[in-house]
Design an enzyme around this catalytic site. Sequence first.
Site, mmCIF file in Angstrom:
data_model
loop_
_atom_site.group_PDB
_atom_site.id
_atom_site.type_symbol
_atom_site.label_atom_id
_atom_site.label_comp_id
_atom_site.label_asym_id
_atom_site.label_seq_id
_atom_site.Cartn_x
_atom_site.Cartn_y
_atom_site.Cartn_z
ATOM 1 N N LEU A 34 0.577 -1.178 0.135
ATOM 2 C CA LEU A 34 0.400 0.447 -0.279
ATOM 3 C C LEU A 34 0.971 1.069 0.126
ATOM 4 C CD1 LEU A 34 -3.230 0.480 -0.030
ATOM 5 C CD2 LEU A 34 -2.377 0.516 2.858
ATOM 6 N N SER A 100 2.958 -6.207 1.740
ATOM 7 C CA SER A 100 2.513 -5.658 2.763
ATOM 8 C C SER A 100 0.697 -6.275 2.017
ATOM 9 C CB SER A 100 2.451 -4.241 3.383
ATOM 10 O OG SER A 100 1.655 -4.134 3.861
#
Length: 291
Positions: A34, A100
């Site tokens: 992100l 992530s």
Amino acid sequence: MTMKSSVVRSFVLFLLLSWSSSEAYKPVIIVHGLFEGAKEMRTITEFIQEAHPGTEVTVLDLFDGGASLEPLWYQVKYFRLAVESIMNRTEDGAHLLCYSQGGVICRALLSVMPKHNIHSFIALSSPLAGQYGGTEYLKKIFPDTLKKEVYKLCYIKLGQELSICQYWNDPHHRHQYLKHSNFLALINGEKEHTFTKVWRENFLRIKKLVLIGGPDDGVITPWQSSLFGFFSSNETVVEMRNQQFYMNDAFGLKTLDLRGDVSVCKQPGVHHTNFSRSVSVFNNCIRDWLT
Ligand SMILES: *[C@@H]1O[C@H](CO)[C@@H](O)[C@H](O)[C@H]1NC(C)=O
Ligand SMILES: *[C@@H]1O[C@H](CO)[C@@H](O)[C@H](O)[C@H]1NC(C)=O
Ligand SMILES: *[C@@H]1O[C@H](CO)[C@@H](O)[C@H](O)[C@H]1NC(C)=O
């Protein structure tokens, strides 16, 4: 033996050696996290190429920065095209290394791609069982909202248009999570749908699942989510093997584990942003699965 033939011989030998060493390592495909992009994955690319010279490493440069908030199924569509075009030209398959948010994107990819040829799937500090915590990221997106209130924004139709909402897992609003989550609850088989069985079969094509996380992550909350653990309704953490989706083998995790193909690598002392930049994480948890 003439000088010329020995030169020819060593040249042939050189060709054979370089051919066999480049054959030895499967291509590695990397999916970023992100608010990041391909450039944040440069360090880990270098680690791979130093450890395994000749490896073809591709960092997919899609949905960088703010675009990483785009709806995940929309992102999956484009990541899929990119992964397939690499996979389609390798006979021996490839490895997928996902950091992530990239980890949940890859989980979805491996569910929807039929006949994929991914060997190791490495999830590096990924919210695999969801996210429930007030992280720095959260403050950027919902400045005045407490984590207890986020479900009101996420568990509506519009909320599910935002990537982070699609893996927001509020343990105090389980019913609404299951009702509204159009991404994580589906890929983790927490609610049945038409493709549950097919997605499970597709996911089970991987040869190895590598889960990497640690207690000092500071972003993934609870940090055990990177190892498929998550909060129960009283916010105590229930580890992977006691999760409902594990016990009923909802997406193949138990099968993989019983097959001996789940590797869990717990790394203390590493902050979230450093998981992709730490040479010790690479050496302890990643290197050996990229052959
Ligand atoms: C990869 O190969 C499959 C099967 O042949 C095909 O359906 C798919 O369109 C190909 N994808 C790309 C991006 O080339
Ligand atoms: C919290 O929930 C877990 C799992 O549901 C349960 O085993 C535990 O006893 C609970 N703890 C408290 C303090 O209520
Ligand atoms: C990341 O690692 C570097 C080098 O080891 C260190 O200087 C830095 O403080 C770490 N960052 C965080 C946020 O822990």
